[in-house]
Motif scaffolding. Structure first.
Motif, short mmCIF file in Angstrom:
data_model
loop_
_atom_site.label_atom_id
_atom_site.label_comp_id
_atom_site.label_asym_id
_atom_site.label_seq_id
_atom_site.Cartn_x
_atom_site.Cartn_y
_atom_site.Cartn_z
N CYS A 43 11.87 4.71 -5.82
CA CYS A 43 11.24 5.63 -4.88
C CYS A 43 9.73 5.40 -4.79
O CYS A 43 9.13 5.50 -3.72
CB CYS A 43 11.52 7.07 -5.27
SG CYS A 43 13.22 7.61 -4.93
N PHE A 49 9.12 2.57 -2.55
CA PHE A 49 9.26 2.94 -1.14
C PHE A 49 8.03 3.70 -0.64
O PHE A 49 7.57 3.51 0.48
CB PHE A 49 10.53 3.75 -0.95
CG PHE A 49 10.93 3.94 0.50
CD1 PHE A 49 10.38 3.18 1.51
CD2 PHE A 49 11.90 4.88 0.84
CE1 PHE A 49 10.76 3.34 2.84
CE2 PHE A 49 12.28 5.07 2.16
CZ PHE A 49 11.71 4.30 3.17
N LEU A 50 7.49 4.58 -1.48
CA LEU A 50 6.26 5.27 -1.11
C LEU A 50 5.13 4.27 -0.85
O LEU A 50 4.37 4.40 0.10
CB LEU A 50 5.85 6.25 -2.21
CG LEU A 50 6.71 7.51 -2.37
CD1 LEU A 50 6.34 8.23 -3.67
CD2 LEU A 50 6.55 8.44 -1.19
N ALA A 64 5.62 2.49 2.51
CA ALA A 64 5.18 3.32 3.64
C ALA A 64 3.65 3.36 3.74
O ALA A 64 3.08 3.29 4.83
CB ALA A 64 5.75 4.73 3.51
N CYS A 71 3.94 13.76 -1.43
CA CYS A 71 4.83 13.93 -0.29
C CYS A 71 4.23 14.88 0.75
O CYS A 71 4.38 14.66 1.97
CB CYS A 71 6.19 14.45 -0.77
SG CYS A 71 7.14 13.23 -1.71
N CYS A 129 -1.82 7.98 -1.97
CA CYS A 129 -0.70 7.19 -2.51
C CYS A 129 -1.18 6.05 -3.40
O CYS A 129 -0.57 5.75 -4.43
CB CYS A 129 0.13 6.64 -1.36
SG CYS A 129 1.41 5.47 -1.85
N MET A 180 7.88 6.06 8.81
CA MET A 180 7.95 5.53 7.44
C MET A 180 7.49 6.56 6.42
O MET A 180 8.11 6.73 5.36
CB MET A 180 7.10 4.27 7.33
CG MET A 180 7.69 3.06 7.99
SD MET A 180 9.20 2.52 7.16
CE MET A 180 9.71 1.20 8.26
N ALA A 197 10.05 8.07 3.52
CA ALA A 197 9.70 7.84 2.12
C ALA A 197 9.54 9.15 1.36
O ALA A 197 9.95 9.28 0.20
CB ALA A 197 8.42 7.01 2.02
N SER A 198 8.95 10.14 2.02
CA SER A 198 8.76 11.45 1.37
C SER A 198 10.10 12.12 1.08
O SER A 198 10.30 12.69 0.00
CB SER A 198 7.91 12.36 2.26
OG SER A 198 6.62 11.83 2.44
N CYS A 227 12.98 10.68 0.56
CA CYS A 227 13.61 9.98 -0.56
C CYS A 227 12.98 10.39 -1.89
O CYS A 227 13.68 10.60 -2.89
CB CYS A 227 13.50 8.47 -0.37
SG CYS A 227 14.50 7.82 0.99
#
Length: 431
Positions: A224, A227-228, A231, A299, A336, A401, A405-406, A408
């Motif tokens: 995860c 993925f963040l 994005a 998120c 991020c 995106m 991502a958030s 997930c």
């Protein structure tokens, strides 16, 4: 053992300042192509789609080199890896000032991207050798402000240099700056000595813990976080490549004025990144879980930024209003880049941290490789370089995106549960 044993604040923050300067150079190198897009596209006779390919090519080998050097950083002192990067960046600027064909420029950007790819994971790994876990948000956020300052300077100075001496002179200036930093780092650069250990009773002479990479790379928290990062880099790649052209061609600002607006938009990211990183660190100090202080906060920033990208498409907004909305859209998710490595460091043993952060950056940066090309195609298919709506459709891909991502992360990212998969809770001690 006290988590601050071996912590040397003065030396740690001196290293942070040096790496902040290197981040400044790194982002000047990245953004310069977007800032000279208009005269470069005119001189090389490139369409928006072709320019998108050239811009995205910077990231084609970015991922490969990031992973390779990430593994090397587990064995080679980060001091020497960072010096090698600084020297290579300086040398690779000069050919860009000389080439005149799309193919030659493409090759040069690919090689430069390979040389610059490992910077972020290696610099974070280097910083984590100086700071204990509870103090890691702010130094990484501070280094990220080097990127903000670099983009700010780009917006203010590159249009002026281009106007006075032509777009090629920007690459010469960047080569000189890189050479100066390399000399200073050779004199002042040093290696930190803090290591993170699993279990409070671990002896100082115990061998470093190893966890199979298949286990780490199947951990939901790590996936995860990747993925963040993807994005975040998608948004960054789209913004750096197309924001200057959007401001000048679509919103109608002159070259120098659009540069100033670009600088203002980028500068907005600094208070958001530093402020949210400080808030996260403050929450941790007061006993909040990492799930609350890092995951949920990140998120919330992502979803808020995504909403601003959608607001950008509302009818009736003036160019100045659109620039302000864009600043909010790009500024909020920038936290991020400080929090994602901290999440990884909670789960990964020190002896493997450099490799995992390298893999994270490599996979995440593919977003920055894809986004400029996709946005270029969207612009070309929806009215061309003069259509503001075309650019805004392209930027909306970043919003999608960020939201996915958030969702997930809110479902599967639980750093407090993950250490049980790789070892005991973390304690930090001196090497």
């Amino acid at each position: 053992m006290n988590s601050l044993d071996g912590y040397r604040p003065r030396a740690a923050w001196m290293t942070t300042l040096m790496l902040t300067a290197l981040a400044l150079i790194n982002f000047l190198d990245k953004i310069v192509l977007g800032m000279v897009a208009v005269p470069l596209m005119r001189e090389l006779n490139l369409s928006p789609a072709q320019f998108g390919v050239v811009a995205g090519s910077f990231f084609w080998l970015f991922a490969v080199s990031t992973v390779l050097v990430g593994f090397l950083s587990n064995r080679i002192p980060t001091r020497w890896l960072l010096l090698a990067m600084g020297v290579m960046w300086a040398v690779l600027q000069i050919p860009q000032a000389l080439f005149s064909s799309m193919a030659a420029f493409l090759v040069c950007r690919i090689v430069l991207g390979a040389a610059e790819g490992p910077f972020y994971p290696v610099s974070v790994h280097a910083l984590y050798k100086w700071f204990p876990d509870e103090k890691r948000n702010m130094p990484v956020a501070f280094v990220n402000q080097g990127a903000v300052v670099g983009l700010l300077l780009a917006g203010l100075l590159i249009p002026v240099i281009t106007h006075q001496w032509g777009w090629r002179m920007n690459f010469v200036v960047l080569g000189v700056i890189g050479a100066v930093w390399s000399m200073l780092w050779l004199i002042a650069g040093d290696e930190g000595n803090l290591v993170q250990r699993r279990g409070l009773s671990t002896g100082a002479d115990a061998p470093p813990q190893k966890v199979p990479y298949r286990k780490l790379l199947s951990n939901p928290t790590i996936l995860c976080t990747f993925f963040l990062g993807f994005a975040g880099y998608w948004m960054l790649g789209a913004n750096m490549t197309w924001l200057p052209t959007y401001l000048e061609k679509a919103l109608g600002f002159s070259g120098i004025v659009s540069g100033r607006w670009f600088a203002l938009v980028i500068a907005t990211a600094a208070p958001f990144s530093l402020g949210l990183s400080w808030l996260s660190q403050r929450m941790l100090a007061r006993g909040a879980s990492s799930r609350s202080a890092r995951v949920r906060l990140l998120c919330a920033a992502f979803v808020s930024g995504a909403c601003m990208y959608f607001v950008l498409m509302l009818p009736g907004l003036a160019p100045v209003q659109k620039a302000i909305v864009f600043a909010l859209a790009g500024g909020l998710p920038s936290v991020c880049f400080a929090l994602a490595p901290a999440l990884l460091s909670e789960v990964v043993p020190d002896s493997q941290r450099g490799a995992i952060i390298g893999i994270h950056t490599a996979l995440a940066s593919t977003g920055a490789a894809i986004a400029p090309m996709l946005v270029g195609r969207i612009v070309q298919a929806n009215g061309g370089a003069l259509s503001a709506h075309a650019y805004e459709l392209g930027f909306a891909t970043s919003a999608v995106m960020l939201i996915v991502a958030s969702l997930c992360a809110l479902r599967w990212l639980h750093p407090g549960r993950s250490p049980r998969a790789s070892g005991e809770p973390v304690a930090t001690s001196a090497a």
